[in-house]
Design a protein around this motif. Structure first.
Motif, mmCIF file in Angstrom:
data_model
loop_
_atom_site.group_PDB
_atom_site.id
_atom_site.type_symbol
_atom_site.label_atom_id
_atom_site.label_comp_id
_atom_site.label_asym_id
_atom_site.label_seq_id
_atom_site.Cartn_x
_atom_site.Cartn_y
_atom_site.Cartn_z
ATOM 1 N N ALA A 3 40.088 30.463 32.012
ATOM 2 C CA ALA A 3 41.242 30.429 32.909
ATOM 3 C C ALA A 3 41.545 28.979 33.281
ATOM 4 O O ALA A 3 40.627 28.175 33.453
ATOM 5 C CB ALA A 3 40.969 31.248 34.156
ATOM 6 N N TYR A 4 42.827 28.678 33.395
ATOM 7 C CA TYR A 4 43.290 27.352 33.784
ATOM 8 C C TYR A 4 44.225 27.508 34.970
ATOM 9 O O TYR A 4 45.092 28.385 34.966
ATOM 10 C CB TYR A 4 44.059 26.691 32.636
ATOM 11 C CG TYR A 4 43.276 26.599 31.357
ATOM 12 C CD1 TYR A 4 42.436 25.527 31.105
ATOM 13 C CD2 TYR A 4 43.370 27.613 30.400
ATOM 14 C CE1 TYR A 4 41.708 25.457 29.928
ATOM 15 C CE2 TYR A 4 42.644 27.543 29.222
ATOM 16 C CZ TYR A 4 41.826 26.470 28.989
ATOM 17 O OH TYR A 4 41.114 26.403 27.829
ATOM 18 N N LEU A 15 48.782 29.855 36.557
ATOM 19 C CA LEU A 15 47.561 30.398 35.977
ATOM 20 C C LEU A 15 47.794 30.657 34.503
ATOM 21 O O LEU A 15 48.757 31.321 34.126
ATOM 22 C CB LEU A 15 47.179 31.702 36.686
ATOM 23 C CG LEU A 15 46.058 32.538 36.069
ATOM 24 C CD1 LEU A 15 44.720 31.823 36.208
ATOM 25 C CD2 LEU A 15 45.996 33.908 36.714
ATOM 26 N N GLU A 17 45.510 32.153 31.151
ATOM 27 C CA GLU A 17 44.266 32.811 30.781
ATOM 28 C C GLU A 17 44.243 33.052 29.279
ATOM 29 O O GLU A 17 45.275 33.344 28.686
ATOM 30 C CB GLU A 17 44.129 34.156 31.503
ATOM 31 C CG GLU A 17 44.058 34.014 33.007
ATOM 32 C CD GLU A 17 44.102 35.355 33.703
ATOM 33 O OE1 GLU A 17 43.127 35.688 34.378
ATOM 34 O OE2 GLU A 17 45.118 36.060 33.577
ATOM 35 N N ARG A 56 40.362 41.000 37.377
ATOM 36 C CA ARG A 56 40.132 39.760 38.095
ATOM 37 C C ARG A 56 41.170 39.623 39.198
ATOM 38 O O ARG A 56 42.221 40.257 39.193
ATOM 39 C CB ARG A 56 40.151 38.555 37.176
ATOM 40 C CG ARG A 56 41.484 38.363 36.441
ATOM 41 C CD ARG A 56 42.441 37.472 37.168
ATOM 42 N NE ARG A 56 43.686 37.321 36.439
ATOM 43 C CZ ARG A 56 44.844 37.780 36.885
ATOM 44 N NH1 ARG A 56 44.918 38.467 37.973
ATOM 45 N NH2 ARG A 56 45.945 37.572 36.204
ATOM 46 N N TYR A 94 38.196 32.181 41.503
ATOM 47 C CA TYR A 94 38.430 33.189 40.470
ATOM 48 C C TYR A 94 37.320 34.224 40.605
ATOM 49 O O TYR A 94 36.136 33.890 40.569
ATOM 50 C CB TYR A 94 38.378 32.512 39.098
ATOM 51 C CG TYR A 94 38.959 33.299 37.962
ATOM 52 C CD1 TYR A 94 40.296 33.148 37.611
ATOM 53 C CD2 TYR A 94 38.177 34.165 37.223
ATOM 54 C CE1 TYR A 94 40.837 33.850 36.537
ATOM 55 C CE2 TYR A 94 38.709 34.872 36.150
ATOM 56 C CZ TYR A 94 40.032 34.708 35.820
ATOM 57 O OH TYR A 94 40.564 35.398 34.763
#
Length: 124
Positions: A3-4, A15, A17, A56, A94
């Motif tokens: 994830a970024y 976000l 992913e 998530r 996260y």
């Protein structure tokens, strides 16, 4: 899964992913400020959602507060500090969940050296 989280030029958190290296599966950017409900220190920045069959949620907490523990249905969940947002000063976390949530997420925060119990509803 990777994830970024970054901020757009307008200061909105985004976000990205991916399931495998180099394969980006989802990109989302918030369109405004995400703020906690009155009396709470945390808010769902993104999610709940699913990727690769795992659920998530991406949480944000008020400046000066830190996540110490996360529980879902009385079970400890894995969580990770991601970064502090420049525009708001809020920390981002996260949290991986065992299934798509329909219950409270209980979070222990550290505020001014003291523990504080907080929670957020993750259902539809």
């Amino acid at each position: 899964m990777t994830a970024y989280i970054w901020e757009s030029l307008q200061g909105h958190p985004c976000l990205g992913e991916s399931e495998a290296a180099g394969q980006l599966r989802a990109v989302k950017c918030a369109t405004g400020q995400v703020k906690p409900a009155a009396g709470s220190g945390l808010a769902a920045l993104f999610g709940p959602g699913m990727l690769s069959g795992r659920a998530r949620v991406v949480l944000t907490v008020e400046p000066g507060q830190k996540v110490e523990a996360v529980e879902y249905r009385k079970q400890r969940m894995d969580w990770k500090y991601v970064r502090t947002l420049t525009a708001s000063g809020r920390d981002v976390y996260y949290v991986m969940l065992p299934d798509f949530p329909d219950d409270w997420l209980d979070v222990t925060l550290r505020v001014s050296g003291q523990q504080k119990a907080d929670r957020i509803w993750l259902g539809w």
